[in-house]
Scaffold this motif. Sequence first.
Motif, short mmCIF file in Angstrom:
data_model
loop_
_atom_site.label_atom_id
_atom_site.label_comp_id
_atom_site.label_asym_id
_atom_site.label_seq_id
_atom_site.Cartn_x
_atom_site.Cartn_y
_atom_site.Cartn_z
N LEU A 63 -0.68 -8.95 -1.25
CA LEU A 63 0.11 -7.96 -0.53
C LEU A 63 1.45 -8.56 -0.15
O LEU A 63 1.53 -9.66 0.40
CB LEU A 63 -0.63 -7.49 0.72
CG LEU A 63 -1.99 -6.82 0.49
CD1 LEU A 63 -2.63 -6.46 1.83
CD2 LEU A 63 -1.85 -5.58 -0.38
N PRO A 123 0.79 -1.24 0.00
CA PRO A 123 0.00 0.00 0.00
C PRO A 123 0.82 1.29 0.00
O PRO A 123 0.30 2.35 -0.34
CB PRO A 123 -0.84 -0.12 1.28
CG PRO A 123 -0.10 -1.07 2.15
CD PRO A 123 0.53 -2.05 1.21
N ASP A 134 -6.04 1.63 -0.41
CA ASP A 134 -4.64 1.63 0.00
C ASP A 134 -4.42 2.36 1.33
O ASP A 134 -3.55 1.97 2.11
CB ASP A 134 -3.77 2.23 -1.11
CG ASP A 134 -3.47 1.24 -2.21
OD1 ASP A 134 -3.23 0.06 -1.88
OD2 ASP A 134 -3.47 1.62 -3.38
N ARG A 191 -3.18 0.42 -8.74
CA ARG A 191 -4.49 0.28 -8.10
C ARG A 191 -5.49 1.25 -8.73
O ARG A 191 -6.63 0.88 -9.02
CB ARG A 191 -4.37 0.56 -6.60
CG ARG A 191 -5.71 0.60 -5.87
CD ARG A 191 -6.13 -0.74 -5.36
NE ARG A 191 -5.24 -1.17 -4.30
CZ ARG A 191 -5.29 -2.38 -3.74
NH1 ARG A 191 -6.20 -3.25 -4.15
NH2 ARG A 191 -4.45 -2.73 -2.79
N LEU A 236 -5.29 -0.17 3.94
CA LEU A 236 -4.24 -1.19 4.03
C LEU A 236 -2.98 -0.63 4.70
O LEU A 236 -2.31 -1.34 5.46
CB LEU A 236 -3.90 -1.70 2.63
CG LEU A 236 -4.97 -2.58 1.96
CD1 LEU A 236 -4.59 -2.83 0.51
CD2 LEU A 236 -5.12 -3.89 2.72
N ALA A 237 -2.66 0.63 4.42
CA ALA A 237 -1.49 1.25 5.02
C ALA A 237 -1.62 1.34 6.53
O ALA A 237 -0.65 1.16 7.27
CB ALA A 237 -1.25 2.63 4.42
N ARG A 257 0.19 2.01 -5.87
CA ARG A 257 -0.98 2.90 -5.82
C ARG A 257 -1.38 3.38 -7.22
O ARG A 257 -2.55 3.61 -7.50
CB ARG A 257 -0.70 4.10 -4.92
CG ARG A 257 -0.78 3.76 -3.43
CD ARG A 257 -0.48 4.97 -2.56
NE ARG A 257 -0.77 4.68 -1.16
CZ ARG A 257 -1.81 5.15 -0.49
NH1 ARG A 257 -2.69 5.95 -1.08
NH2 ARG A 257 -2.00 4.83 0.78
#
Length: 212
Positions: free
Chosen positions: A39, A17, A204, A25, A207-208, A22
Amino acid sequence: MALTESPGCDLVFYTHPMSRGRIVRWMLEETGADYRQVLLGYDTSMKENDYLAINPMGKVPAITHKGHVVTECAAICAYLADVFPGTGLAPALNERAAYYRWLFFAAGPLEAAVVNQTLNVSISEEQQRMVGYGHYDLVVDTLATGLSGTPYIAGDSFTAADVYVGAHVMWGMQFGSLPKRPEFEAYAALLADRPALKAAQAIDDQLAQTEE
């Protein structure tokens, strides 16, 4: 949201992420295609044999699609635009001159110039002939010229080139590696309203937080 956890999905996206993933994505969300994400960790699974068989560089992003492997953000954007033609993310073949020009300008001169500038790599006047981008100010001026007169980088319509170029412009201004010139700010503001970008950022960003 196009993201699926189905193991049978034939479009697989390898990412982290907090990476150039990105960009991909965003591109995936623009296509609306179903995809499965994998991931990876920077110093762990990215360097393991299973992933190195996909990308020997041990870097993300990468995609696999129907037995094909594509790495490098610009290449992935161009590939996805071609394999999902109904999205209109690639111009007609006879209208791709500006599309290819700016997509690969960003992948070559722009990225190299910005990275060297960020790392304080000094290019002397004598060395500029050897360097594909010449010098940083020249790259910035050239990009600003490309964004003057048309709303999108390749003309009047949004394309995959805008995903790649737009990501560079937005990140560059955010982190100070590109100046906040009027052309860049207007372009970034136009792209910021795209639903696919917002959806990609939400995925993202979440997820980060998990990675933290």
